[in-house]
Design a protein around this motif. Structure first.
Motif, PDB file in Angstrom:
ATOM      1  N   UNK A 150       0.829  -1.206   0.000  1.00 29.84           N
ATOM      2  CA  UNK A 150       0.000   0.000   0.000  1.00 29.84           C
ATOM      3  C   UNK A 150       0.862   1.253   0.000  1.00 29.84           C
ATOM      4  N   UNK A 151       1.876   1.293   0.851  1.00 32.21           N
ATOM      5  CA  UNK A 151       2.722   2.479   0.931  1.00 32.21           C
ATOM      6  C   UNK A 151       3.571   2.644  -0.330  1.00 32.21           C
ATOM      7  N   UNK A 152       3.969   1.527  -0.925  1.00 36.59           N
ATOM      8  CA  UNK A 152       4.719   1.628  -2.185  1.00 36.59           C
ATOM      9  C   UNK A 152       3.833   2.205  -3.282  1.00 36.59           C
ATOM     10  N   UNK A 153       2.565   1.793  -3.328  1.00 41.85           N
ATOM     11  CA  UNK A 153       1.647   2.351  -4.314  1.00 41.85           C
ATOM     12  C   UNK A 153       1.376   3.826  -4.084  1.00 41.85           C
ATOM     13  N   UNK A 154       1.387   4.245  -2.828  1.00 44.52           N
ATOM     14  CA  UNK A 154       1.176   5.659  -2.490  1.00 44.52           C
ATOM     15  C   UNK A 154       2.470   6.461  -2.488  1.00 44.52           C
ATOM     16  N   UNK A 155       3.604   5.813  -2.814  1.00 42.22           N
ATOM     17  CA  UNK A 155       4.924   6.447  -2.831  1.00 42.22           C
ATOM     18  C   UNK A 155       5.261   7.054  -1.467  1.00 42.22           C
ATOM     19  N   UNK A 156       5.010   6.264  -0.422  1.00 39.03           N
ATOM     20  CA  UNK A 156       5.285   6.719   0.940  1.00 39.03           C
ATOM     21  C   UNK A 156       6.425   5.952   1.603  1.00 39.03           C
ATOM     22  N   UNK A 157       7.112   5.096   0.851  1.00 42.41           N
ATOM     23  CA  UNK A 157       8.284   4.416   1.404  1.00 42.41           C
ATOM     24  C   UNK A 157       9.378   5.455   1.654  1.00 42.41           C
ATOM     25  N   UNK A 158      10.121   5.282   2.733  1.00 42.18           N
ATOM     26  CA  UNK A 158      11.132   6.246   3.174  1.00 42.18           C
ATOM     27  C   UNK A 158      10.500   7.562   3.626  1.00 42.18           C
ATOM     28  N   UNK A 159       9.253   7.482   4.071  1.00 42.73           N
ATOM     29  CA  UNK A 159       8.583   8.648   4.615  1.00 42.73           C
ATOM     30  C   UNK A 159       8.129   8.326   6.031  1.00 42.73           C
TER      31      UNK A 159
END
Length: 298
Positions: A150-159
């Motif tokens: 989910x976070x990878x799809x939302x581009x929230x990795x490393x956030x």
């Protein structure tokens, strides 16, 4: 037939003479227990509890190469090393940000959900409560793969936002249950009286109910903060950038396969523990009151 004259002429009954108790050993009351029988077990418990803390403090302030069991002379080189060279200043800032954001989000969402469960009746209320309870048995490791997708799809990795959301979701079931039980202890008549005086539902809740929920809110918020401060798994999986990592991940980086810097590790452990100890020292009264009051009614 018994007449009045016969009753009057009858001798008076003899008074019961108290029989002296048998001499024997009197069982001591609790306040008569010798003090050493109380202090000795407590002392043994404190020794086993405080020795690890003394040991970590010893390694943190003892100079490199010293084997003394007394931390003298003391040094701050280990703290300077972990704070500047190992980036614990950045880790500390990130952990504070994650902890406070998780505290605020968990408290607000749990407050809304707990009020709905405490004051409203709906068809799936029991099913929803059962789902909240069952979610507590799900290990956090099982959530890593779906959350990462989910976070990878939302581009929230490393956030840090990904860790905050994951920690909030993980803390919400227990927090909602505690807040709901605490609101049930507030008489509904107080809100009704506020409605009669012209307050709406939200204003009545803010003026009448919310001040009475202070112990419960402090308990839920402190539990969310401490858990997010100490949690290692989500920060390790969702944060690959060193400048985004938190203190638990920073402590793990001090241990390698070949060697462990015990002085730096001990200093990092103290840096991680001191804020939590300070928080609990100030809120322990509210914490105990909140958890006990929230567990009275289910």
């Amino acid at each position: 037939m018994i007449t009045k004259e016969a009753v009057a002429a009858a001798p008076a009954p003899a008074l019961a003479v108290p029989v002296p108790a048998r001499p024997g050993k009197k069982r001591p009351a609790w306040d008569e227990v010798p003090r050493w029988q109380i202090y000795l077990p407590l002392g043994i418990y404190l020794v086993f509890t405080l020795i690890p803390f003394y040991w970590i403090l010893l390694f943190a302030v003892r100079p490199v190469g010293s084997t003394s069991l007394v931390p003298w002379p003391m040094t701050t080189e280990h703290f300077e090393k972990v704070w500047t060279d190992r980036g614990f200043g950045t880790y500390f800032t990130n952990s504070v940000y994650v902890g406070l954001a998780t505290l605020v989000m968990t408290t607000l969402v749990a407050l809304a959900g707990g009020y709905a469960l405490a004051r409203f009746d709906f068809k799936i209320k029991r099913v929803f409560m059962l789902a909240l309870l069952c979610s507590q048995f799900v290990p956090g490791a099982l959530l890593l793969v779906p959350l990462f997708e989910i976070f990878a799809g939302l581009q929230m990795i490393n956030s840090l936002g990904s860790v905050i959301i994951a920690e909030t979701v993980f803390q919400l079931p227990l927090s909602i249950i505690l807040i709901s039980n605490f609101i049930k202890n507030v008489p509904y008549s107080l809100e009704e009286a506020a409605w009669v005086d012209g307050c709406g539902r939200f204003r009545a809740f803010r003026i009448v109910v919310l001040p009475l929920l202070r112990p419960g809110l402090i308990a839920v918020g402190s539990f969310a903060f401490v858990h997010s401060w100490n949690h290692f798994l989500f920060a390790l999986m969702f944060l690959n950038n060193q400048h985004k990592q938190t203190i638990p991940v920073g402590l793990n980086s001090l241990m390698s396969a070949d060697s462990v810097d015990l002085g730096a590790l001990a200093a990092g452990g103290i840096v991680a523990a001191v804020p939590v100890v300070i928080v609990f020292a100030f809120i322990q009264k509210w914490l105990i009151t909140g958890f006990s009051a929230g567990a009275v009614k289910g």
